[in-house]
Design a protein around this motif. Structure first.
Motif, PDB file in Angstrom:
ATOM      1  N   SER A  51      96.235   3.315  27.729  1.00 13.19           N
ATOM      2  CA  SER A  51      95.105   3.082  28.629  1.00 13.19           C
ATOM      3  C   SER A  51      95.341   1.732  29.324  1.00 13.19           C
ATOM      4  O   SER A  51      96.212   0.958  28.927  1.00 13.19           O
ATOM      5  CB  SER A  51      93.802   3.032  27.845  1.00 13.19           C
ATOM      6  OG  SER A  51      93.783   1.884  27.008  1.00 13.19           O
ATOM      7  N   GLN A  52      94.538   1.463  30.337  1.00 18.43           N
ATOM      8  CA  GLN A  52      94.630   0.158  31.001  1.00 18.43           C
ATOM      9  C   GLN A  52      94.296  -0.963  30.019  1.00 18.43           C
ATOM     10  O   GLN A  52      94.915  -2.023  30.047  1.00 18.43           O
ATOM     11  CB  GLN A  52      93.707   0.105  32.219  1.00 18.43           C
ATOM     12  CG  GLN A  52      94.175   0.982  33.352  1.00 18.43           C
ATOM     13  CD  GLN A  52      93.218   1.002  34.527  1.00 18.43           C
ATOM     14  OE1 GLN A  52      92.057   0.648  34.404  1.00 18.43           O
ATOM     15  NE2 GLN A  52      93.710   1.445  35.671  1.00 18.43           N
ATOM     16  N   LEU A  53      93.345  -0.711  29.132  1.00 15.37           N
ATOM     17  CA  LEU A  53      92.965  -1.702  28.124  1.00 15.37           C
ATOM     18  C   LEU A  53      94.135  -1.987  27.180  1.00 15.37           C
ATOM     19  O   LEU A  53      94.445  -3.145  26.898  1.00 15.37           O
ATOM     20  CB  LEU A  53      91.751  -1.230  27.337  1.00 15.37           C
ATOM     21  CG  LEU A  53      91.273  -2.156  26.209  1.00 15.37           C
ATOM     22  CD1 LEU A  53      90.820  -3.496  26.764  1.00 15.37           C
ATOM     23  CD2 LEU A  53      90.153  -1.502  25.417  1.00 15.37           C
ATOM     24  N   GLN A  54      94.785  -0.929  26.704  1.00 15.65           N
ATOM     25  CA  GLN A  54      95.913  -1.109  25.790  1.00 15.65           C
ATOM     26  C   GLN A  54      97.057  -1.863  26.464  1.00 15.65           C
ATOM     27  O   GLN A  54      97.650  -2.761  25.863  1.00 15.65           O
ATOM     28  CB  GLN A  54      96.406   0.252  25.281  1.00 15.65           C
ATOM     29  CG  GLN A  54      95.429   0.929  24.347  1.00 15.65           C
ATOM     30  CD  GLN A  54      95.795   2.379  24.098  1.00 15.65           C
ATOM     31  OE1 GLN A  54      96.187   3.108  25.015  1.00 15.65           O
ATOM     32  NE2 GLN A  54      95.657   2.799  22.850  1.00 15.65           N
ATOM     33  N   LEU A  55      97.368  -1.501  27.708  1.00  8.25           N
ATOM     34  CA  LEU A  55      98.431  -2.205  28.422  1.00  8.25           C
ATOM     35  C   LEU A  55      98.048  -3.656  28.646  1.00  8.25           C
ATOM     36  O   LEU A  55      98.864  -4.562  28.465  1.00  8.25           O
ATOM     37  CB  LEU A  55      98.753  -1.526  29.758  1.00  8.25           C
ATOM     38  CG  LEU A  55      99.857  -2.211  30.562  1.00  8.25           C
ATOM     39  CD1 LEU A  55     101.169  -2.243  29.791  1.00  8.25           C
ATOM     40  CD2 LEU A  55     100.031  -1.521  31.912  1.00  8.25           C
ATOM     41  N   GLY A  56      96.799  -3.882  29.042  1.00 11.77           N
ATOM     42  CA  GLY A  56      96.320  -5.254  29.238  1.00 11.77           C
ATOM     43  C   GLY A  56      96.495  -6.080  27.983  1.00 11.77           C
ATOM     44  O   GLY A  56      96.928  -7.235  28.046  1.00 11.77           O
ATOM     45  N   ASN A  57      96.177  -5.499  26.828  1.00 12.43           N
ATOM     46  CA  ASN A  57      96.348  -6.220  25.566  1.00 12.43           C
ATOM     47  C   ASN A  57      97.813  -6.556  25.315  1.00 12.43           C
ATOM     48  O   ASN A  57      98.135  -7.646  24.839  1.00 12.43           O
ATOM     49  CB  ASN A  57      95.775  -5.413  24.399  1.00 12.43           C
ATOM     50  CG  ASN A  57      94.265  -5.381  24.409  1.00 12.43           C
ATOM     51  OD1 ASN A  57      93.604  -6.229  24.992  1.00 12.43           O
ATOM     52  ND2 ASN A  57      93.702  -4.368  23.764  1.00 12.43           N
ATOM     53  N   GLU A  58      98.696  -5.628  25.626  1.00 10.69           N
ATOM     54  CA  GLU A  58     100.137  -5.854  25.432  1.00 10.69           C
ATOM     55  C   GLU A  58     100.669  -6.964  26.342  1.00 10.69           C
ATOM     56  O   GLU A  58     101.550  -7.721  25.954  1.00 10.69           O
ATOM     57  CB  GLU A  58     100.930  -4.565  25.695  1.00 10.69           C
ATOM     58  CG  GLU A  58     100.714  -3.484  24.677  1.00 10.69           C
ATOM     59  CD  GLU A  58     101.318  -3.798  23.315  1.00 10.69           C
ATOM     60  OE1 GLU A  58     102.285  -4.574  23.236  1.00 10.69           O
ATOM     61  OE2 GLU A  58     100.809  -3.257  22.315  1.00 10.69           O
ATOM     62  N   LEU A  59     100.130  -7.025  27.563  1.00 14.21           N
ATOM     63  CA  LEU A  59     100.627  -7.979  28.562  1.00 14.21           C
ATOM     64  C   LEU A  59      99.777  -9.242  28.668  1.00 14.21           C
ATOM     65  O   LEU A  59     100.056 -10.104  29.489  1.00 14.21           O
ATOM     66  CB  LEU A  59     100.702  -7.304  29.934  1.00 14.21           C
ATOM     67  CG  LEU A  59     101.597  -6.073  30.046  1.00 14.21           C
ATOM     68  CD1 LEU A  59     101.503  -5.487  31.444  1.00 14.21           C
ATOM     69  CD2 LEU A  59     103.030  -6.405  29.688  1.00 14.21           C
ATOM     70  N   ASN A  60      98.724  -9.311  27.844  1.00 12.39           N
ATOM     71  CA  ASN A  60      97.794 -10.430  27.903  1.00 12.39           C
ATOM     72  C   ASN A  60      97.106 -10.524  29.273  1.00 12.39           C
ATOM     73  O   ASN A  60      97.010 -11.586  29.876  1.00 12.39           O
ATOM     74  CB  ASN A  60      98.490 -11.746  27.536  1.00 12.39           C
ATOM     75  CG  ASN A  60      97.503 -12.835  27.163  1.00 12.39           C
ATOM     76  OD1 ASN A  60      96.395 -12.551  26.714  1.00 12.39           O
ATOM     77  ND2 ASN A  60      97.891 -14.079  27.361  1.00 12.39           N
ATOM     78  N   LEU A  61      96.658  -9.363  29.766  1.00  9.41           N
ATOM     79  CA  LEU A  61      95.915  -9.252  31.019  1.00  9.41           C
ATOM     80  C   LEU A  61      94.635  -8.476  30.732  1.00  9.41           C
ATOM     81  O   LEU A  61      94.573  -7.705  29.783  1.00  9.41           O
ATOM     82  CB  LEU A  61      96.716  -8.460  32.066  1.00  9.41           C
ATOM     83  CG  LEU A  61      98.079  -8.971  32.470  1.00  9.41           C
ATOM     84  CD1 LEU A  61      98.786  -7.944  33.344  1.00  9.41           C
ATOM     85  CD2 LEU A  61      97.941 -10.282  33.221  1.00  9.41           C
ATOM     86  N   SER A  62      93.630  -8.648  31.556  1.00  7.04           N
ATOM     87  CA  SER A  62      92.424  -7.848  31.382  1.00  7.04           C
ATOM     88  C   SER A  62      92.688  -6.433  31.896  1.00  7.04           C
ATOM     89  O   SER A  62      93.539  -6.217  32.771  1.00  7.04           O
ATOM     90  CB  SER A  62      91.247  -8.463  32.142  1.00  7.04           C
ATOM     91  OG  SER A  62      91.408  -8.268  33.536  1.00  7.04           O
ATOM     92  N   SER A  63      91.951  -5.478  31.357  1.00  4.45           N
ATOM     93  CA  SER A  63      92.097  -4.104  31.831  1.00  4.45           C
ATOM     94  C   SER A  63      91.673  -4.003  33.298  1.00  4.45           C
ATOM     95  O   SER A  63      92.238  -3.206  34.054  1.00  4.45           O
ATOM     96  CB  SER A  63      91.272  -3.139  30.977  1.00  4.45           C
ATOM     97  OG  SER A  63      89.903  -3.496  31.001  1.00  4.45           O
ATOM     98  N   ASN A  64      90.711  -4.831  33.700  1.00  4.37           N
ATOM     99  CA  ASN A  64      90.293  -4.841  35.103  1.00  4.37           C
ATOM    100  C   ASN A  64      91.429  -5.280  36.016  1.00  4.37           C
ATOM    101  O   ASN A  64      91.613  -4.733  37.098  1.00  4.37           O
ATOM    102  CB  ASN A  64      89.088  -5.764  35.310  1.00  4.37           C
ATOM    103  CG  ASN A  64      87.812  -5.189  34.743  1.00  4.37           C
ATOM    104  OD1 ASN A  64      87.678  -3.982  34.602  1.00  4.37           O
ATOM    105  ND2 ASN A  64      86.883  -6.057  34.388  1.00  4.37           N
TER     106      ASN A  64
END
Length: 102
Positions: free
Chosen positions: A27-40
């Motif tokens: 999900s965008q949330l999971q990727l954001g967590n991996e890359l240290n970015l917000s899902s937004n």
């Protein structure tokens, strides 16, 4: 040499990010967590609403193990259409997997 158009390049990078994210089933949330970015922020990049920083581009390429030059290579209309079609298929598959989990 091809002349780069900013809006097309933003769109292409966004679609490639979305494609690779969906291929990994994230999900965008999971990727954001991996890359240290917000899902937004991930969503805004995917929708070509913002420019990713060079730092974030490197994070994306390292995470997905893709060559940075691929993001900046000019893709033709057929290649973009193929990417969009695969994204649609993966989104449907992802949606169906999530339905089964509930």
């Amino acid at each position: 040499m091809n002349k780069l158009e900013l809006e097309k390049l933003k769109y292409q990078i966004g679609k490639l990010l979305q494609l690779y994210r969906l291929r990994k089933g994230l999900s965008q949330l999971q990727l954001g967590n991996e890359l240290n970015l917000s899902s937004n922020h991930v969503g805004r990049i995917e929708r070509a609403e913002t420019n990713p920083t060079l730092e974030n581009i490197v994070k994306i390429c390292n995470f997905f193990e893709i060559d940075i030059l691929y993001l900046f290579s000019t893709l033709n209309k057929d290649e973009i259409t193929s990417i969009e079609n695969e994204i649609n298929e993966l989104k449907e598959k992802f949606k169906n997997q999530n339905k089964r989990k509930s």
